[in-house]
Write a protein that holds these residues in place. Structure first.
Motif, PDB file in Angstrom:
ATOM      1  N   PHE A 117      -8.222   3.080 -13.752  1.00 41.26           N
ATOM      2  CA  PHE A 117      -8.093   3.253 -11.447  1.00 41.26           C
ATOM      3  C   PHE A 117      -9.215   3.662 -11.527  1.00 41.26           C
ATOM      4  CE2 PHE A 117      -7.318   7.759 -13.246  1.00 41.26           C
ATOM      5  CZ  PHE A 117      -8.203   8.039 -12.140  1.00 41.26           C
ATOM      6  N   ARG A 166      -8.948  11.732  -4.209  1.00 37.61           N
ATOM      7  CA  ARG A 166      -7.660  10.190  -4.677  1.00 37.61           C
ATOM      8  C   ARG A 166      -6.973  11.066  -5.304  1.00 37.61           C
ATOM      9  NH1 ARG A 166      -6.802   8.356   0.523  1.00 37.61           N
ATOM     10  NH2 ARG A 166      -8.943   8.410   1.399  1.00 37.61           N
ATOM     11  N   THR A 209      -1.261  -4.647 -10.221  1.00 36.69           N
ATOM     12  CA  THR A 209      -2.143  -3.242 -10.148  1.00 36.69           C
ATOM     13  C   THR A 209      -1.446  -2.875  -8.460  1.00 36.69           C
ATOM     14  OG1 THR A 209      -3.800  -4.666 -10.572  1.00 36.69           O
ATOM     15  CG2 THR A 209      -4.657  -3.652  -8.699  1.00 36.69           C
ATOM     16  N   ASN A 237     -11.955   4.184  -7.162  1.00 34.59           N
ATOM     17  CA  ASN A 237     -11.478   4.199  -5.414  1.00 34.59           C
ATOM     18  C   ASN A 237     -11.752   2.944  -4.957  1.00 34.59           C
ATOM     19  OD1 ASN A 237     -10.268   6.517  -6.354  1.00 34.59           O
ATOM     20  ND2 ASN A 237     -12.408   7.825  -5.478  1.00 34.59           N
ATOM     21  N   ARG A 294       0.675  -1.377   0.296  1.00 31.47           N
ATOM     22  CA  ARG A 294       0.190  -0.122  -0.070  1.00 31.47           C
ATOM     23  C   ARG A 294       1.135   0.976   0.146  1.00 31.47           C
ATOM     24  NH1 ARG A 294      -5.437   1.183   1.734  1.00 31.47           N
ATOM     25  NH2 ARG A 294      -5.744   3.884   0.956  1.00 31.47           N
ATOM     26  N   ASP A 331     -11.638   1.131  -1.217  1.00 28.26           N
ATOM     27  CA  ASP A 331     -11.410   1.155   0.410  1.00 28.26           C
ATOM     28  C   ASP A 331      -9.919   2.158   0.712  1.00 28.26           C
ATOM     29  OD1 ASP A 331     -12.872  -0.914   0.551  1.00 28.26           O
ATOM     30  OD2 ASP A 331     -11.089  -2.609  -0.561  1.00 28.26           O
ATOM     31  N   GLU A 350      -7.146   2.586  -6.402  1.00 25.86           N
ATOM     32  CA  GLU A 350      -6.138   0.901  -6.917  1.00 25.86           C
ATOM     33  C   GLU A 350      -6.210   0.872  -8.513  1.00 25.86           C
ATOM     34  OE1 GLU A 350      -7.925  -3.575  -6.343  1.00 25.86           O
ATOM     35  OE2 GLU A 350      -8.607  -2.795  -8.455  1.00 25.86           O
ATOM     36  N   ARG A 409      -1.608   0.079  -5.494  1.00 27.29           N
ATOM     37  CA  ARG A 409      -3.238   0.392  -3.821  1.00 27.29           C
ATOM     38  C   ARG A 409      -2.045   2.278  -3.521  1.00 27.29           C
ATOM     39  NH1 ARG A 409      -8.281  -2.847  -1.560  1.00 27.29           N
ATOM     40  NH2 ARG A 409      -8.226  -3.652  -3.631  1.00 27.29           N
ATOM     41  N   SER A 410      -2.814   3.122  -3.351  1.00 26.13           N
ATOM     42  CA  SER A 410      -2.039   4.225  -2.930  1.00 26.13           C
ATOM     43  C   SER A 410      -3.474   4.800  -2.509  1.00 26.13           C
ATOM     44  CB  SER A 410      -1.216   5.436  -3.893  1.00 26.13           C
ATOM     45  OG  SER A 410      -1.550   5.593  -3.991  1.00 26.13           O
ATOM     46  N   SER A 411      -2.911   5.593  -0.986  1.00 24.74           N
ATOM     47  CA  SER A 411      -4.253   6.416  -0.606  1.00 24.74           C
ATOM     48  C   SER A 411      -4.167   7.815  -1.592  1.00 24.74           C
ATOM     49  CB  SER A 411      -3.375   7.671   0.215  1.00 24.74           C
ATOM     50  OG  SER A 411      -3.114   5.963   1.676  1.00 24.74           O
ATOM     51  N   GLY A 426      -8.754   4.824  -0.741  1.00 25.04           N
ATOM     52  CA  GLY A 426      -7.341   4.607  -1.843  1.00 25.04           C
ATOM     53  C   GLY A 426      -8.549   4.290  -2.903  1.00 25.04           C
TER      54      GLY A 426
END
Length: 414
Positions: free
Chosen positions: A148, A292, A164, A150, A12, A152, A156, A166-168, A154
């Motif tokens: 991409f 995001r 793949t 949004n 993450r 959870d 994806e 995941r980032s904030s 974050g």
């Protein structure tokens, strides 16, 4: 490009940057330097070696050089940079035998600090890439973001390679034709000028003494910008049709047309680099952020090169966005939340809009063959030249040293 470690799909990230040019690299460096614990990755289609081959040079204003110094790269860049010690402005027709100087600017904003330097693009990207790698920025190249969504708290991100991540937060720094901006559904205000900017490098017999020249000609501005070793960088505006002919034509014809505009004051001139032509227009994003997601650099704004501020606007975005994100982390806030990102948008949107309007008006005012308009603007230039306090304000404005400045642009840590 190299990095200290490889990004894994189940990791993450805090910030994922799409675009590995000057804006993307400097944002990654600014974030990691201010907070070594933040996880930053950068995705770009190009390899470092490709970007280092860029033969062009860019004007880096004083505020941006202060930021680059704070980021730990300016001292490495400086031996390759040429300070702009003076700038002159002329306004004439191409056939005029004499080009009177209507406006002159001294080049220093403080003793020993020029208002701008000309910096080779290849050296700048190499220094930023080295600094990013030394700080542990994770670089994925060659690759690109293809989609991409949004999820959870974050975002994806799907890469062209099939990976793949995941980032904030996802930051789009992928240029004026930003695919990420389109994927985010952000609309733009956009129009074309019917002009193209010819960019090349020339060598000349006589030294330029650090003087930059802006010649306003009917087809558009013709800028001569000083480089090391008796060379100058040219930004030459022509109609799109004429620019394509000049770039695709033979070198002899190009040099003849170049000499008509350049003049003989620096002696014999010769091409010292490849010729490229880029279509010119105005592109302003209607919004800079979504949940995001944030735009930075040319993905947020593409302006006419008449003011030499395009890349510097991107560096201002970097300084503002990095400060907003780092302060949010220190307060325990979600850096991808819309209320956090809107602080960045409020900080940068007006300055960007103002610069877009200024460059648009200047281009329309000076890129024409109207004798009446020429008389009016030449009177205006002459009046400004006779008011030192106005010139000092303009030079500080051009150097990026006015208004509410992010800390990095003042040379201060975040």
């Amino acid at each position: 490009m190299a990095s200290a470690r490889t990004v894994k799909g189940d990791d993450r990230l805090d910030v994922l940057i799409g675009g590995g040019g000057y804006v993307g690299l400097s944002l990654a460096v600014a974030l990691k330097q201010a907070d070594p614990a933040i996880r930053v990755a950068l995705v770009d289609l190009r390899q470092r070696a490709e970007m280092e081959k860029d033969p062009r040079a860019s004007a880096i204003i004083a505020a941006a050089s202060r930021m680059l110094d704070r980021l730990g790269v300016w001292q490495e860049i400086l031996p390759h940079a040429e300070p702009i010690m003076e700038m002159i402005v002329t306004d004439s027709k191409l056939r005029d035998l004499v080009r009177p100087v209507f406006l002159t600017f001294e080049g220093e904003v403080a003793p020993g600090e020029p208002f701008a330097h000309m910096v080779p693009n290849g050296k700048m990207v190499a220094s930023l890439a080295d600094r990013a790698a030394s700080l542990g920025v994770e670089i994925v190249a060659p690759d690109a973001v293809t989609d991409f969504r949004n999820v959870d708290a974050g975002v994806e991100v799907t890469l062209r390679s099939g990976k793949t991540l995941r980032s904030s937060l996802l930051v789009a720094a992928d240029g004026v034709r930003s695919r990420l901006r389109d994927l985010a559904g952000i609309q733009t205000v956009k129009w074309e000028y019917g002009q193209a900017g010819i960019v090349t490098t020339v060598s000349h017999k006589r030294p330029h003494m650090g003087r930059a020249e802006e010649h306003f000609l009917p087809s558009g501005p013709f800028a001569i910008l000083p480089l090391k070793d008796n060379r100058s960088s040219l930004v030459w505006t022509e109609t799109q049709e004429e620019a394509e002919k000049l770039v695709k034509g033979d070198e002899f014809t190009f040099e003849l047309e170049l000499e008509r505009r350049f003049g003989h004051h620096l002696g014999e001139i010769k091409l010292a680099g490849p010729r490229h032509a880029y279509p010119l227009g105005l592109t302003l994003a209607r919004s800079f952020v979504k949940p995001r997601f944030a735009l930075a650099g040319d993905a947020a704004h593409g302006i006419h090169p008449i003011s030499g501020q395009g890349l510097n606007l991107g560096f201002k975005d970097v300084a503002a966005l990095a400060e907003v994100l780092i302060e949010a982390r220190r307060l325990g806030q979600d850096i991808g939340a819309l209320d956090v990102l809107e602080k960045y948008e409020r900080w940068r949107r007006f300055d960007t809009f103002r610069m877009g309007v200024v460059t648009d008006v200047l281009n329309r005012l000076f890129s024409n063959d109207s004798d009446a308009l020429r008389a009016v603007r030449d009177v205006g230039l002459g009046l400004v030249d006779r008011m030192p306090f106005v010139k000092r304000f303009f030079i500080r404005q051009a150097a990026g040293l006015t208004g509410e400045m992010p800390r990095l642009l003042a040379g201060e840590p975040i």
